[in-house]
Motif scaffolding. Structure first.
Motif, short mmCIF file in Angstrom:
data_model
loop_
_atom_site.label_atom_id
_atom_site.label_comp_id
_atom_site.label_asym_id
_atom_site.label_seq_id
_atom_site.Cartn_x
_atom_site.Cartn_y
_atom_site.Cartn_z
N SER A 81 -7.79 -3.84 4.07
CA SER A 81 -8.60 -4.14 2.74
C SER A 81 -8.55 -2.99 1.92
CB SER A 81 -9.77 -4.79 3.51
OG SER A 81 -10.59 -3.80 3.87
N LEU A 82 -8.81 -2.05 2.18
CA LEU A 82 -9.05 -1.08 1.21
C LEU A 82 -7.92 -0.93 0.18
CD1 LEU A 82 -11.37 1.58 3.10
CD2 LEU A 82 -11.98 -0.68 1.74
N ILE A 83 -6.70 -0.83 0.76
CA ILE A 83 -5.40 -0.59 0.20
C ILE A 83 -5.33 -1.66 -1.08
CG2 ILE A 83 -2.90 -0.78 0.48
CD1 ILE A 83 -3.12 0.20 3.15
N GLY A 84 -6.01 -3.03 -0.89
CA GLY A 84 -6.11 -3.78 -2.04
C GLY A 84 -6.75 -3.50 -3.17
N CYS A 85 -7.56 -2.52 -3.11
CA CYS A 85 -8.56 -2.12 -4.48
C CYS A 85 -8.74 -0.69 -4.41
CB CYS A 85 -9.75 -2.91 -4.45
SG CYS A 85 -10.54 -2.62 -5.94
N SER A 86 -9.67 -0.21 -3.60
CA SER A 86 -10.08 1.29 -3.85
C SER A 86 -8.98 2.03 -3.43
CB SER A 86 -11.29 1.57 -2.93
OG SER A 86 -10.86 1.43 -1.67
N VAL A 87 -8.37 2.06 -2.39
CA VAL A 87 -7.35 3.00 -2.08
C VAL A 87 -5.97 2.77 -2.82
CG1 VAL A 87 -5.65 3.55 -0.12
CG2 VAL A 87 -7.88 3.21 0.30
#
Length: 376
Positions: A168-174
């Motif tokens: 999920s974090l790869i989709g925005c913050s990461v």
């Protein structure tokens, strides 16, 4: 053919104050070229906070959340490259795929994008309140819900070995942090870097700088605990922000960093960035400020020293290319993304997660959804 679903979602209303209501909505089946995803994890991001704190305006009522991963559950007509059961990361910047910017490899610069207005590509929404009124998924995702409907090109297949909370974090913050380093700043090994703000995006930038071989990597924050977190993901030095920041960075970098990133979205810290870099250096604005704010910079300093200002929209990502690359780096042990998650919460705890964000207590909270929503 898929049918409409009753879903539980975190919704922001015009009279909500800074609270989200967890309520029941109707989600219509996916249309042509769309997929329905059972959400397994959704990040709690500062962009959502901008909305619920009244700093950004979006169509209301809004199903909040835009950082998510899950499993494809149903597909509409015309979908060819995804199948039921695929694990996917959702891209919130849903470019048109047809304009000169998109076909030229710059989907982040698409001028026809409708997801910024919480609309699917056809200008509509698949969400309805129980009385039939339209509800609008924030950034055309609405990730703080047990199910979503998105265009097929916004659902990027990912290796099933990547945990949903990490995906999920790869989709925005990461993804944003990685892209700011690799796509926007194009950092090379040995360059000195400074990152102002050690929240979720800032830590993602630091992780990507470590992967790129930058040295030194200087983290700046006002909270010592955040600097400790920054060290865990690759920062070589930590500084408390203040009036002497430029001289402290210069002392660590023999005159100034090659590249500096602002990952907060505060006008005050954005204005500091050019003073942190050496002549010919790059200052990268990654954080997004509230609407209507103006930034003042010393134009002579920028021109005389040949300093470069770079705006980073979604890290210059090409999701279909970059999401799998980030996932592969994680699986190879090259990106310590597990360190970014400070808490895992249920959908009913979403307001507590935002309160903690406002207090600066967490790097990243992730809402975890059960595989069987009826168990929630």
């Amino acid at each position: 053919m898929a049918e409409s679903l009753t879903v539980r979602s975190a919704v922001y209303h015009a009279d909500s104050g800074d609270r989200l209501a967890v309520e029941t909505l109707t989600l219509d089946p996916p249309g042509h070229g769309e997929v329905r995803i059972a959400v397994r994890a959704a990040g709690v991001c500062g962009s959502d906070r901008h909305v619920i704190d009244g700093e950004w305006n979006v169509p209301l009522p809004a199903v909040m959340g835009h950082e998510a991963a899950g499993v494809v559950e149903a597909i509409g007509q015309g979908v060819r490259e995804l199948a039921v059961g695929d694990h996917v990361i959702i891209a919130w910047h849903q470019a048109c795929q047809r304009c000169a910017e998109c076909t030229g490899g710059k989907p982040w610069a698409c001028m026809r994008v409708k997801s910024n207005d919480s609309q699917l590509p056809d200008g509509t929404t698949r969400w309805r309140t129980l009385d039939g009124a339209a509800a609008w998924p924030y950034l055309a995702v609405g990730a703080m819900s047990d199910h979503v409907v998105v265009p097929d090109f916004a659902a990027i297949k990912v290796d099933e070995r990547v945990p949903f909370d990490i995906a999920s974090l790869i989709g925005c913050s990461v993804g944003t942090g990685y892209g700011a380093v690799v796509n926007n700043a194009k950092v090379v090994a040995g360059e000195a870097a400074v990152v102002v703000g050690a929240g979720g995006v800032g830590l993602s930038i630091i992780s990507a700088l470590r992967l790129a071989g930058a040295h030194p990597i200087i983290a700046v924050d006002v909270t010592p605990e955040k600097l400790t977190e920054a060290a865990r993901v690759g920062a070589t030095h930590g500084l408390i922000g203040g009036p002497n920041l430029a001289s402290e960075v210069a002392a660590l970098t023999a005159g100034g960093a090659d590249v500096a990133f602002e990952a907060i979205g505060r006008i005050q810290t954005m204005a500091q960035l050019p003073a942190l870099i050496r002549p010919g250096g790059r200052a990268v604005f990654v954080g997004l400020p509230p609407e209507g704010q103006t930034l003042e910079l010393d134009a002579l300093q920028l021109a005389y020293d040949g300093k470069i200002i770079i705006g980073s929209n979604y890290g210059g990502l090409v999701p279909a290319r970059d999401f799998p690359r980030v996932a592969a780096a994680y699986l190879a042990g090259e990106l310590p993304l597990d360190e970014l998650i400070s808490s895992r919460v249920s959908l009913d705890e979403v307001n507590d997660a935002f309160d903690a964000m406002r207090r600066g207590e967490r790097t990243r909270s992730v809402i975890v959804f059960p595989a069987d929503p009826s168990a929630d």
